[in-house]
Design a protein around this motif. Structure first.
Motif, PDB file in Angstrom:
ATOM      1  N   ALA A 199       0.831  -1.168   0.080  1.00 57.64           N
ATOM      2  CA  ALA A 199      -0.103   0.123  -0.114  1.00 57.64           C
ATOM      3  C   ALA A 199       0.964   1.208  -0.057  1.00 57.64           C
ATOM      4  O   ALA A 199       0.582   2.384  -0.535  1.00 57.64           O
ATOM      5  CB  ALA A 199      -0.990  -0.046   1.237  1.00 57.64           C
ATOM      6  N   LEU A 200       1.968   1.317   0.938  1.00 56.97           N
ATOM      7  CA  LEU A 200       2.958   2.501   0.666  1.00 56.97           C
ATOM      8  C   LEU A 200       3.436   2.587  -0.578  1.00 56.97           C
ATOM      9  O   LEU A 200       3.486   3.771  -1.125  1.00 56.97           O
ATOM     10  CB  LEU A 200       4.126   2.280   1.856  1.00 56.97           C
ATOM     11  CG  LEU A 200       3.666   2.384   3.195  1.00 56.97           C
ATOM     12  CD1 LEU A 200       4.910   2.141   4.190  1.00 56.97           C
ATOM     13  CD2 LEU A 200       3.080   3.869   3.449  1.00 56.97           C
ATOM     14  N   ALA A 201       3.970   1.506  -1.385  1.00 60.71           N
ATOM     15  CA  ALA A 201       4.305   1.810  -2.640  1.00 60.71           C
ATOM     16  C   ALA A 201       3.503   2.368  -3.498  1.00 60.71           C
ATOM     17  O   ALA A 201       3.689   2.892  -4.488  1.00 60.71           O
ATOM     18  CB  ALA A 201       4.796   0.329  -3.009  1.00 60.71           C
ATOM     19  N   ARG A 202       2.144   2.051  -3.198  1.00 60.53           N
ATOM     20  CA  ARG A 202       1.118   2.442  -4.390  1.00 60.53           C
ATOM     21  C   ARG A 202       0.551   3.918  -3.931  1.00 60.53           C
ATOM     22  O   ARG A 202      -0.540   4.464  -4.551  1.00 60.53           O
ATOM     23  CB  ARG A 202      -0.203   1.734  -4.284  1.00 60.53           C
ATOM     24  CG  ARG A 202       0.201   0.228  -5.163  1.00 60.53           C
ATOM     25  CD  ARG A 202      -0.877  -0.695  -4.830  1.00 60.53           C
ATOM     26  NE  ARG A 202      -0.804  -1.692  -5.872  1.00 60.53           N
ATOM     27  CZ  ARG A 202      -1.598  -2.984  -6.009  1.00 60.53           C
ATOM     28  NH1 ARG A 202      -2.222  -3.213  -4.782  1.00 60.53           N
ATOM     29  NH2 ARG A 202      -1.420  -3.744  -6.849  1.00 60.53           N
ATOM     30  N   GLN A 203       1.222   4.516  -2.803  1.00 62.19           N
ATOM     31  CA  GLN A 203       0.926   5.891  -2.587  1.00 62.19           C
ATOM     32  C   GLN A 203      -0.298   5.694  -1.651  1.00 62.19           C
ATOM     33  O   GLN A 203      -1.136   6.957  -1.368  1.00 62.19           O
ATOM     34  CB  GLN A 203       0.957   6.819  -3.608  1.00 62.19           C
ATOM     35  CG  GLN A 203       2.281   6.781  -4.172  1.00 62.19           C
ATOM     36  CD  GLN A 203       3.371   7.401  -3.361  1.00 62.19           C
ATOM     37  OE1 GLN A 203       3.473   8.435  -2.747  1.00 62.19           O
ATOM     38  NE2 GLN A 203       4.433   6.925  -3.425  1.00 62.19           N
ATOM     39  N   GLU A 204      -0.839   4.809  -1.264  1.00 62.66           N
ATOM     40  CA  GLU A 204      -2.043   4.682  -0.588  1.00 62.66           C
ATOM     41  C   GLU A 204      -1.806   4.732   1.072  1.00 62.66           C
ATOM     42  O   GLU A 204      -1.932   3.634   1.643  1.00 62.66           O
ATOM     43  CB  GLU A 204      -2.849   3.283  -0.794  1.00 62.66           C
ATOM     44  CG  GLU A 204      -3.160   3.362  -2.259  1.00 62.66           C
ATOM     45  CD  GLU A 204      -3.301   1.772  -2.897  1.00 62.66           C
ATOM     46  OE1 GLU A 204      -3.515   0.832  -2.085  1.00 62.66           O
ATOM     47  OE2 GLU A 204      -4.070   1.795  -3.887  1.00 62.66           O
ATOM     48  N   VAL A 205      -1.390   5.645   1.563  1.00 62.31           N
ATOM     49  CA  VAL A 205      -0.878   6.108   2.880  1.00 62.31           C
ATOM     50  C   VAL A 205      -1.853   5.763   3.950  1.00 62.31           C
ATOM     51  O   VAL A 205      -1.548   4.976   4.966  1.00 62.31           O
ATOM     52  CB  VAL A 205      -0.288   7.184   2.956  1.00 62.31           C
ATOM     53  CG1 VAL A 205       0.249   7.477   4.366  1.00 62.31           C
ATOM     54  CG2 VAL A 205       0.918   7.588   2.038  1.00 62.31           C
ATOM     55  N   ARG A 206      -3.134   6.207   3.583  1.00 58.42           N
ATOM     56  CA  ARG A 206      -3.955   5.872   4.840  1.00 58.42           C
ATOM     57  C   ARG A 206      -4.321   4.523   4.856  1.00 58.42           C
ATOM     58  O   ARG A 206      -4.616   3.791   5.888  1.00 58.42           O
ATOM     59  CB  ARG A 206      -5.163   6.678   4.388  1.00 58.42           C
ATOM     60  CG  ARG A 206      -6.443   6.338   5.430  1.00 58.42           C
ATOM     61  CD  ARG A 206      -7.720   7.293   5.051  1.00 58.42           C
ATOM     62  NE  ARG A 206      -7.354   8.781   5.481  1.00 58.42           N
ATOM     63  CZ  ARG A 206      -8.186   9.760   5.382  1.00 58.42           C
ATOM     64  NH1 ARG A 206      -9.488   9.760   4.906  1.00 58.42           N
ATOM     65  NH2 ARG A 206      -7.655  11.113   5.584  1.00 58.42           N
ATOM     66  N   ALA A 207      -4.707   3.760   3.806  1.00 62.51           N
ATOM     67  CA  ALA A 207      -4.875   2.497   3.869  1.00 62.51           C
ATOM     68  C   ALA A 207      -3.776   1.574   4.305  1.00 62.51           C
ATOM     69  O   ALA A 207      -3.860   0.658   5.397  1.00 62.51           O
ATOM     70  CB  ALA A 207      -5.250   2.020   2.417  1.00 62.51           C
ATOM     71  N   ALA A 208      -2.560   1.970   4.152  1.00 60.79           N
ATOM     72  CA  ALA A 208      -1.281   1.242   4.761  1.00 60.79           C
ATOM     73  C   ALA A 208      -1.401   1.442   6.358  1.00 60.79           C
ATOM     74  O   ALA A 208      -1.043   0.470   7.063  1.00 60.79           O
ATOM     75  CB  ALA A 208      -0.256   1.755   4.270  1.00 60.79           C
ATOM     76  N   ALA A 209      -1.708   2.747   6.968  1.00 53.35           N
ATOM     77  CA  ALA A 209      -1.665   3.170   8.332  1.00 53.35           C
ATOM     78  C   ALA A 209      -2.956   2.428   8.923  1.00 53.35           C
ATOM     79  O   ALA A 209      -2.788   1.482  10.181  1.00 53.35           O
ATOM     80  CB  ALA A 209      -1.933   4.478   8.458  1.00 53.35           C
ATOM     81  N   ASP A 210      -4.170   1.986   8.106  1.00 52.75           N
ATOM     82  CA  ASP A 210      -5.025   1.286   8.859  1.00 52.75           C
ATOM     83  C   ASP A 210      -4.733   0.021   8.821  1.00 52.75           C
ATOM     84  O   ASP A 210      -4.991  -0.973   9.797  1.00 52.75           O
ATOM     85  CB  ASP A 210      -6.644   1.409   7.700  1.00 52.75           C
ATOM     86  CG  ASP A 210      -6.870   2.610   8.019  1.00 52.75           C
ATOM     87  OD1 ASP A 210      -6.581   3.547   8.853  1.00 52.75           O
ATOM     88  OD2 ASP A 210      -7.677   2.992   7.156  1.00 52.75           O
ATOM     89  N   GLN A 211      -4.188  -0.814   7.750  1.00 56.43           N
ATOM     90  CA  GLN A 211      -3.597  -2.179   7.883  1.00 56.43           C
ATOM     91  C   GLN A 211      -2.781  -2.406   9.040  1.00 56.43           C
ATOM     92  O   GLN A 211      -2.800  -3.487   9.634  1.00 56.43           O
ATOM     93  CB  GLN A 211      -2.895  -2.460   6.422  1.00 56.43           C
ATOM     94  CG  GLN A 211      -2.091  -3.757   6.332  1.00 56.43           C
ATOM     95  CD  GLN A 211      -3.233  -4.682   5.919  1.00 56.43           C
ATOM     96  OE1 GLN A 211      -4.323  -4.675   5.179  1.00 56.43           O
ATOM     97  NE2 GLN A 211      -3.250  -6.036   6.514  1.00 56.43           N
TER      98      GLN A 211
END
Length: 949
Positions: free
Chosen positions: A661-673
């Motif tokens: 998710a971080l690599a895809r710039q999906e920071v909020r999703a990465a933090a929730d995960q």
């Protein structure tokens, strides 16, 4: 399926003497005998021979003996060369046989004949053309070609062609065994399976249940009918015994006396109703034929035969109790059937043939109307085998029904509930149900069977599953140890010791490895050996997670050997999963993707036990840049909920998905995960299992602006580890601190923060190198070089302080020399990633180099011309494109715009002639259209090996 599609004869006659004589009218004649049993493809081979290259003046003449039309009107003595194709020569009699002999004896130069026959139906065995033997002219070449049967691989190819890739390997084995590899029977049975309704599911059970095809049934019944009525019982006996049988068994089951029985067997062999299958072994050459004969028998006759078969088989040593049970059941002898089933299951379990016992007992317990007392005797046998065998959904359902029977004695019900709970947890992944069953079993058994109660309590001490904290598991372990001591049962003490080992090694407790040494490796008690094997395999798994890889290798070898020796396939499969994790972490990547996929395929009916393989395959896909595949594998491809995985696997998968998710710039999703996964591992309290999640979770939280939680994670991780030996977790803790230092450095002290981060990254690199874990070692080395480069340069993209690479560095070392050293380290990291096969990491590192690397001295301005070859950048973009990344994902990885990525891919497709991204993958692998096409990396898409501009 047409005949020609499914039934092809053996080729290879193009350069044979028969082919040569057809090409030369002066060549001496050739006679080829084609020998094969019914259905082996003799007629097809003759058709192939008819199509051999030949001179234009060679006549071709077909002759099917016994057809009633007589031989073709061709003068064998004429000058015209002739190819004679004679089928069913075993049916030639009287005038037809005499004419055939005369024709063959008179073959002229340039002529040839191929004569096909069934050896089992020759009037005179061994003499295709009868007695007396033919007088072959000395100038004639006489050859014999014996057709063979299809092997299992050939049968599987035919099955896949007819029914698709869903035809399982086990089904192919059963198909080969039931048909004897006779091509005609294989094709006929496949045709019937294809046309059946409901549609064929590709399982071995469906093949086993299939009856004899029409051609085979008519052939064997006609041969049986051709015998005198008093001789037929010997064929019936062979059908009931359903396999190669000795002469004594056949005569005993047939009910014939020795003299008439011997005579009947001889006549059955002479009439091809039976065949000799080995020394004193007789039966049907096609095993499936037995079912056709059995189906033709009246019920009372068949029951009498089965009764005599059971009696005859019980005289053997060892007694084949499973077969005896089947005969008693078919004979209607219910009590004897149940007794034999019990003996068969006990014998199979004692010999570690647990799957055999499971299959037999499941089938028996599923019988309607089985008395309760019989269920009470057989169900514990099923449960004990199922716990150490492999998964069976039917076993779980059978046991779940039986434990509801209030008429069962409490001790029996508790024992069944114990084994049901173990299966639900360990083999089915239904942990909440399993936990409840184990708690109930512990209560039911505590007073009446303390040893089994100890086993249930020991299982409740296992920390691998989500839901309960380590303190709850420790409480159950204390209870289990007390119950085991109270039982006085050494096997139960060993079982509880194995549970102590699992908990202690998982938590890296200081006495963990002393407990491992206490496991009884050399015991002759099968039960204790199986529990010791479980303890060793669990310890090996823990050692892999802890990063004690040398110790893990020794324990894996020892645990697998003892599991195999004690007949515990479930424990052995667990060790195989740990082996895949070991290979991932220690950098043994070549062939690893295939090994994971093979393991998943081999355990398709029990995806939980293959969860290690799913996770490792996903980690490989992520490193190789195949992000779509990575997400699919890390989510168990939909076969199993990730939230139900063992905690260490769940946190590892969550760490990889957070990174994705971080690599895809999906920071909020990465933090929730990251938060969700952290709550699971923190709730469990086994902190070494946080190692593969923590660095990515910390980065996700900081990038999402939640520095406070990120720092709390690092603090809790450090406090939770304690003094135990957990080198992988300690390296990960250092990595987390490096991430914090890098990402939270304020503008005022950014340089100091980056230098501190670089120092921490280097410490983590050293720690991972000692394990060794080369991938993590290179990731942290990349972090150290990245931070050092950022700390020692103020220049914009493309240069380091505007100084060229080969400028003479001043002494002492300055920011310039340190920056150049960091550049060299990044180049080394890119190369190490490439050697591992980590395509995405190599591309990302080279992209970072391009933003920081100084200009090359003497390089002319403008872009270099690559004409029709791929430029290094086009090649790199193409690699990531064919690995599965979208244009946006490639742009993020390489610090490019999506439009630029699109242009690079378009140019790569034009230069290689590719019509699509899939076609581009093939072109890159083949090197088409480019002088610097990348070489494939281990188990992954192509990897660049040249330098980056």
């Amino acid at each position: 399926m047409s005949e020609d599609d499914g039934l092809t004869a053996e080729r290879g006659f193009a350069g044979s003497p028969l082919a040569r004589v057809l090409a030369d009218s002066r060549a001496q004649p050739v006679l080829l005998f084609v020998e094969g049993a019914a259905g082996q493809g003799k007629s097809h081979l003759l058709r192939e021979l008819a199509d051999l290259p030949r001179a234009a003046d060679v006549a071709r003449s077909w002759w099917r003996c016994g057809a009633g039309d007589g031989p073709p009107q061709v003068d064998a003595g004429a000058d015209t060369p002739t190819l004679w194709l004679v089928d069913d020569a075993h049916r030639a009699v009287g005038d037809e046989l005499r004419l055939l002999r005369r024709m063959l004896e008179g073959l002229r130069p340039g002529s040839a004949a191929a004569v096909a026959y069934r050896p089992e139906e020759l009037p005179v065995p061994g003499l295709p053309l009868g007695d007396p033997p033919v007088t072959y002219p000395s100038r004639m070449t006489v050859l014999r070609h014996r057709l063979g049967f299809w092997d299992e691989a050939r049968v599987r190819r035919a099955a896949v062609r007819a029914l698709g890739e869903g035809f399982s390997s086990e089904a192919a084995r059963r198909l080969h065994g039931r048909t004897g590899g006779v091509p005609r029977v294989v094709v006929d049975l496949l045709t019937e399976l294809r046309e059946r309704r409901p549609a064929f599911g590709g399982t071995a059970a469906e093949v086993e249940a299939a009856g004899a095809p029409v051609r085979l049934a008519e052939l064997v019944l006609s041969r049986t009918r051709a015998l005198a009525p008093e001789d037929r019982p010997v064929v019936w006996a062979a059908a009931v015994l359903d396999g190669p049988a000795g002469r004594g068994e056949l005569l005993a089951v047939s009910g014939l006396g020795p003299v008439p029985g011997n005579a009947a067997l001889l006549r059955a062999l002479g009439g091809a109703a039976l065949a000799e299958l080995g020394e004193d072994r007789y039966g049907f050459p096609v095993p499936l034929a037995a079912s056709a004969v059995r189906a033709s028998l009246p019920g009372p006759v068949r029951q009498d035969l089965h009764r005599r078969a059971a009696k005859a088989l019980r005289r053997g040593q060892p007694v084949p109790w499973a077969a005896v049970a089947d005969h008693h059941r078919a004979a209607g002898q219910s009590r004897k059937w149940i007794n034999a089933v019990e003996r068969a299951a006990e014998s199979a379990a004692a010999s570690s043939r647990h799957q055999e016992a499971i299959t037999l007992l499941e089938r028996t317990l599923a019988t309607p109307g089985l008395p309760p007392q019989v269920r009470a005797r057989l169900a514990p046998l099923l449960a004990r085998s199922a716990v150490t065998g492999l998964r069976s959904d039917q076993t779980v359902e059978v046991l779940a029904q039986i434990v509801q029977d209030a008429s069962l004695p409490a001790a029996v019900r508790g024992e069944l509930r114990l084994d049901l709970g173990l299966m639900l947890c360990n083999q089915m992944g239904r942990y909440p149900e399993g936990w409840r069953a184990l708690e109930t079993a512990a209560a039911e058994l505590h007073e009446v069977r303390p040893g089994l109660a100890a086993r249930a309590m020991g299982a409740l001490s296992s920390p691998f599953w989500p839901g309960n904290s380590i303190d709850v598991h420790r409480e159950w372990l204390v209870k289990a140890m007390a119950a085991a001591d109270m039982s006085g049962d050494d096997a139960m003490r060993t079982a509880v010791l194995a549970n102590r080992v699992a908990l202690a090694t998982s938590c890296a407790e200081t006495d963990a490895w002393e407990l491992v040494r206490r496991l009884p490796r050399d015991t002759t008690d099968t039960a204790r050996a199986g529990q010791a094997a479980r303890g060793l395999c669990n310890a090996a798994d823990s050692a892999v997670w802890l990063g004690l890889h040398e110790r893990a290798s020794d324990l894996l070898a020892e645990g697998r050997e003892l599991s195999a020796r004690s007949g515990a396939p479930y424990f052995e499969h667990n060790a195989l999963g740990a082996q895949l994790l070991q290979e991932w972490w220690t950098g043994q990547w070549p062939g690893l993707a295939r090994r994971c996929e093979d393991f998943v395929a081999a355990t398709a009916d029990m995806p939980l036990i293959a969860s290690d393989a799913y996770v490792v395959r996903g980690l490989l896909a992520l490193a190789q840049g195949d992000w779509g595949e990575a997400a699919s594998w890390l989510s168990q491809r939909g076969t199993f909920g990730r939230e139900d995985l063992p905690v260490p696997l769940a946190t590892t998968a969550a760490g990889a998905l957070t990174r994705l998710a971080l690599a895809r710039q999906e920071v909020r999703a990465a933090a929730d995960q990251a938060r969700a996964a952290w709550s699971v591992v923190a709730g469990k309290g086994v902190w070494p299992w946080a190692a593969e999640l923590a660095p990515w979770a910390v980065e996700a939280l900081v990038r999402a602006g939640d520095d406070v939680t990120a720092r709390a994670m690092v603090r809790d991780f450090a406090q939770g580890l304690g003094p135990g030996q957990a080198p992988a977790a300690r390296a990960a803790l250092t990595w987390c601190r490096a991430v914090l230092a890098e990402t939270t450095a304020s503008a005022g002290d950014r340089r100091e923060g980056l230098l501190r981060a670089a120092e921490l990254y280097r410490a983590a690199t050293t720690a991972y190198g000692k394990l060794p874990r080369p991938y993590a070692q290179t990731l942290t080395a990349e972090g150290a070089a990245r931070c050092a480069l950022a700390a020692h340069t103020d220049a914009g993209p493309g240069q380091v302080a505007g100084i060229e690479h080969d400028a003479a560095p001043p002494e002492p070392a300055t920011d310039l020399t340190r920056a150049l050293s960091a550049v060299a380290e990044l180049e080394a990291c890119a190369q190490r990633f490439t050697e591992l096969g980590a395509v995405w990491d190599a591309a990302r590192t080279r992209a970072l180099l391009r933003t920081r690397q100084p200009a090359r001295k003497g390089r002319p301005p403008g872009r270099p011309s690559h004409a029709d070859e791929l430029s290094p950048r086009e090649s790199e973009v193409a690699q990531l494109a064919v690995s599965g990344l979208t244009n946006r994902e490639i742009a993020v990885t390489l610090h490019l715009s999506p439009r630029t990525v699109e242009q690079h891919i378009a140019r790569a497709m034009r230069k290689t002639g590719a019509l699509s991204r899939r076609d581009l993958a093939r072109r890159l692998e083949g090197g088409s259209g480019t002088g610097n096409a990348p070489s494939p990396g281990p188990d992954g898409p192509p990897v660049r090996t040249d330098d980056v501009c």
